[in-house]
Write a protein that holds these residues in place. Structure first.
Motif, mmCIF file in Angstrom:
data_model
loop_
_atom_site.group_PDB
_atom_site.id
_atom_site.type_symbol
_atom_site.label_atom_id
_atom_site.label_comp_id
_atom_site.label_asym_id
_atom_site.label_seq_id
_atom_site.Cartn_x
_atom_site.Cartn_y
_atom_site.Cartn_z
ATOM 1 N N PRO A 84 -0.617 1.357 -2.797
ATOM 2 C CA PRO A 84 0.847 -0.332 -3.110
ATOM 3 C C PRO A 84 -0.532 -1.044 -2.925
ATOM 4 C CG PRO A 84 1.395 1.698 -1.077
ATOM 5 C CD PRO A 84 0.089 2.459 -2.051
ATOM 6 N N SER A 85 0.166 -2.277 -3.190
ATOM 7 C CA SER A 85 -0.286 -3.837 -2.495
ATOM 8 C C SER A 85 0.186 -3.752 -0.963
ATOM 9 C CB SER A 85 0.123 -4.745 -3.339
ATOM 10 O OG SER A 85 -0.282 -5.743 -2.975
ATOM 11 N N LEU A 86 -1.079 -3.971 -0.346
ATOM 12 C CA LEU A 86 -0.628 -4.533 1.335
ATOM 13 C C LEU A 86 -0.787 -5.593 1.418
ATOM 14 C CD1 LEU A 86 -1.599 -0.639 2.295
ATOM 15 C CD2 LEU A 86 0.632 -1.496 1.993
ATOM 16 N N HIS A 87 -1.680 -6.667 0.329
ATOM 17 C CA HIS A 87 -1.987 -7.989 0.917
ATOM 18 C C HIS A 87 -0.377 -8.464 1.494
ATOM 19 C CE1 HIS A 87 -5.754 -7.054 -0.976
ATOM 20 N NE2 HIS A 87 -5.328 -6.937 -1.989
ATOM 21 N N MET A 88 -0.517 -9.698 2.659
ATOM 22 C CA MET A 88 0.368 -9.921 3.421
ATOM 23 C C MET A 88 0.109 -11.329 2.933
ATOM 24 S SD MET A 88 1.076 -7.107 6.403
ATOM 25 C CE MET A 88 0.441 -5.462 5.580
ATOM 26 N N SER A 89 1.080 -12.403 4.008
ATOM 27 C CA SER A 89 1.117 -13.327 4.665
ATOM 28 C C SER A 89 1.859 -13.287 5.685
ATOM 29 C CB SER A 89 1.772 -14.314 3.480
ATOM 30 O OG SER A 89 2.992 -14.807 3.502
ATOM 31 N N PHE A 90 1.623 -13.763 7.068
ATOM 32 C CA PHE A 90 1.980 -13.787 7.823
ATOM 33 C C PHE A 90 1.632 -15.996 8.245
ATOM 34 C CE2 PHE A 90 0.596 -9.818 10.364
ATOM 35 C CZ PHE A 90 1.024 -9.279 9.225
ATOM 36 N N THR A 91 3.124 -15.988 7.882
ATOM 37 C CA THR A 91 3.553 -17.763 8.678
ATOM 38 C C THR A 91 4.132 -17.738 10.289
ATOM 39 O OG1 THR A 91 5.180 -17.508 7.204
ATOM 40 C CG2 THR A 91 3.211 -18.200 6.925
ATOM 41 N N GLY A 92 3.485 -18.815 10.608
ATOM 42 C CA GLY A 92 4.168 -19.141 11.818
ATOM 43 C C GLY A 92 3.618 -19.928 12.790
ATOM 44 N N ASN A 93 4.515 -21.147 13.972
ATOM 45 C CA ASN A 93 3.635 -21.450 14.515
ATOM 46 C C ASN A 93 1.688 -21.322 15.081
ATOM 47 O OD1 ASN A 93 4.951 -23.711 13.431
ATOM 48 N ND2 ASN A 93 6.606 -24.226 14.565
ATOM 49 N N PRO A 94 1.379 -21.693 15.813
ATOM 50 C CA PRO A 94 0.943 -21.542 16.627
ATOM 51 C C PRO A 94 0.984 -20.514 18.284
ATOM 52 C CG PRO A 94 -0.804 -23.688 16.282
ATOM 53 C CD PRO A 94 1.418 -23.526 15.444
ATOM 54 N N MET A 181 -9.053 -8.670 -3.625
ATOM 55 C CA MET A 181 -8.048 -8.790 -3.647
ATOM 56 C C MET A 181 -7.018 -7.315 -4.184
ATOM 57 S SD MET A 181 -6.441 -12.261 -1.988
ATOM 58 C CE MET A 181 -4.952 -11.468 -1.525
ATOM 59 N N GLU A 182 -7.917 -7.419 -6.346
ATOM 60 C CA GLU A 182 -7.552 -7.132 -7.191
ATOM 61 C C GLU A 182 -8.291 -5.231 -6.625
ATOM 62 O OE1 GLU A 182 -4.490 -7.658 -8.466
ATOM 63 O OE2 GLU A 182 -4.986 -5.970 -9.364
ATOM 64 N N ASN A 183 -9.490 -5.533 -7.148
ATOM 65 C CA ASN A 183 -10.019 -4.418 -7.280
ATOM 66 C C ASN A 183 -10.580 -3.569 -6.421
ATOM 67 O OD1 ASN A 183 -10.011 -4.722 -9.833
ATOM 68 N ND2 ASN A 183 -11.215 -6.558 -9.712
ATOM 69 N N GLN A 184 -10.342 -3.953 -5.231
ATOM 70 C CA GLN A 184 -11.210 -3.028 -4.535
ATOM 71 C C GLN A 184 -9.489 -3.241 -3.065
ATOM 72 O OE1 GLN A 184 -15.417 -5.363 -4.351
ATOM 73 N NE2 GLN A 184 -15.077 -3.646 -3.015
ATOM 74 N N ARG A 185 -8.392 -3.368 -3.534
ATOM 75 C CA ARG A 185 -7.356 -2.760 -2.678
ATOM 76 C C ARG A 185 -6.776 -1.940 -1.951
ATOM 77 N NH1 ARG A 185 -1.958 -3.372 -6.027
ATOM 78 N NH2 ARG A 185 -2.346 -1.725 -7.332
ATOM 79 N N ASP A 186 -7.927 -0.967 -2.629
ATOM 80 C CA ASP A 186 -7.566 0.718 -1.658
ATOM 81 C C ASP A 186 -8.907 0.948 -0.615
ATOM 82 O OD1 ASP A 186 -9.753 0.593 -2.785
ATOM 83 O OD2 ASP A 186 -10.340 2.697 -3.959
ATOM 84 N N ASP A 187 -9.445 -0.429 -0.335
ATOM 85 C CA ASP A 187 -9.785 -0.481 0.668
ATOM 86 C C ASP A 187 -10.268 -1.768 1.574
ATOM 87 O OD1 ASP A 187 -11.588 1.443 2.995
ATOM 88 O OD2 ASP A 187 -12.908 0.965 2.333
ATOM 89 N N LEU A 188 -9.003 -2.235 1.450
ATOM 90 C CA LEU A 188 -8.887 -4.056 1.992
ATOM 91 C C LEU A 188 -8.011 -4.440 2.612
ATOM 92 C CD1 LEU A 188 -11.518 -5.600 3.564
ATOM 93 C CD2 LEU A 188 -11.180 -7.250 1.262
ATOM 94 N N VAL A 189 -7.242 -5.127 3.382
ATOM 95 C CA VAL A 189 -5.895 -5.569 3.113
ATOM 96 C C VAL A 189 -6.351 -6.625 3.823
ATOM 97 C CG1 VAL A 189 -3.914 -5.673 4.431
ATOM 98 C CG2 VAL A 189 -3.990 -3.555 3.014
#
Ligand SMILES: Nc1ncnc2c1ncn2[C@@H]1O[C@H](COP(=O)(O)OP(=O)(O)OP(=O)(O)O)[C@@H](O)[C@H]1O
Length: 318
Positions: A84-94, A181-189
């Motif tokens: 599964p694609s696991l890349h994420m965005s975390f948004t919010g103030n400091p 992010m596309e090709n090595q997404r099985d070992d890097l998020v």
């Protein structure tokens, strides 16, 4: 799997294409078995216990964990097609807990076998982008190499994209990141973090990045009650406490402090709480230090008084 254009030394060649496969060799068929094997529930419980508030974020993390657990069970029955694609965005103030939650996420991904090591590498634009031609690719690749097997956390990720400068080297870093992010997404998020409005603009201008980020988590600001509970927790973790004696209530004083601080510029949620408590500890130490000949009890050494809080410059104004 496509061959990566930017191969990261020591990275995916050493890892099977879907690293989850190895971790699911146990042949678990129930959610309980996967939870017991991975001990992921302990991390989720810790997240609940150690972080005040953040109910929507905690729920999303549980949802993602559920997806990963079910994915493992599917894999065990030969049903999974692709990791599964696991890349994420975390948004919010400091200071809203993005880095802290990212570290827990890395741990969850590791326990479930989605990344080999589960460490977190936190960077900003300056760690990825060089000043001169030819410097960016090696810099970005070096960071990616360090992050392989874990989570790459890019704080204020939108600074990578500077449309006002046509030849900005940030674009080069973005392109390398997109490949990996596309090709090595099985070992890097990759987790992209920053202010919500700026991240939205960044994603609009970078559809390639937007399409690779599957999970968007928004971190709300804490209210005053939550900030006070965060202060209690931070003090407890360091063996301190507020003096709660009637008439000299340090906790109430800290509540007043927070009301003043929230209205000030550069307020940074839980980070501001941590900084304020550090300064209160300094004042407590000076107060105790001045009383040279008194034997100091455990209570003396662990208690922050109302005066330690009222010593803040915010109370000195007007
Ligand atoms: N909900 C919470 N409960 C307890 N402590 C918290 C909470 N959120 C943040 N903290 C603490 O506040 C500090 C700042 O949090 P963190 O670095 O995760 O925030 P951030 O959103 O990444 O901020 P920045 O973008 O400024 O780095 C840390 O010491 C963290 O442990």
């Amino acid at each position: 799997m496509n061959q990566p254009l930017y191969a990261i030394p020591g990275a995916s060649e050493a890892v099977p294409p879907v690293s989850v496969a190895a971790a699911s060799a146990s042949g678990a068929t129930t959610v309980a078995e996967v939870l017991a094997d991975s001990q992921v529930e302990a991390v989720l419980d810790e997240l609940d216990r150690d972080l005040i508030g953040l109910a929507p974020v905690k729920q999303r993390i549980r949802d993602i964990a559920a997806l990963l657990v079910i994915d493992k069970l599917r894999l065990n029955l030969g049903l999974a097609a692709q990791s599964p694609s696991l890349h994420m965005s975390f948004t919010g103030n400091p200071g809203t807990g993005k880095t802290t939650v990212a570290m827990r996420m890395a741990e969850i991904l590791h326990r479930l076998g989605y990344v080999r090591k589960g460490h977190l590498v936190a960077v900003t634009r300056d760690d990825l982008v060089g000043q001169y031609i030819g410097h960016t690719a090696p810099k970005t690749k070096e960071v990616l190499k360090k992050a392989m097997g874990g989570v790459l956390f890019i704080d204020e990720a939108y600074y990578l994209y500077r449309p006002e400068n046509e030849r900005d080297y940030g674009q080069e870093a973005i392109e390398i990141l997109l490949q990996v992010m596309e090709n090595q997404r099985d070992d890097l998020v990759v987790i992209l973090a920053g202010y919500k409005d700026r991240m939205d603009t960044f994603f609009k201008s970078n559809p390639g990045m937007s399409s690779r980020v599957a999970h968007h988590l928004d971190f709300p600001d804490y209210n005053q009650t939550e900030l006070l509970s965060i202060a209690d927790l931070m003090l407890q973790q360091q063996n301190y406490r507020f003096d709660t004696a009637p008439g000299a209530d340090a906790r109430a004083a800290f509540g007043d402090y927070l009301n003043l601080r929230i209205a000030q510029p550069h307020f940074a949620n839980a980070r501001s709480v941590r900084n304020a408590l550090d300064r209160a500890r300094l004042r407590q130490a000076s107060r105790l230090f001045a009383d040279r000949h008194r034997a100091l009890s455990r209570d003396d050494l662990t208690t922050l008084s109302a005066d330690d809080i009222h010593g803040s410059r915010l109370f000195q104004r007007g």
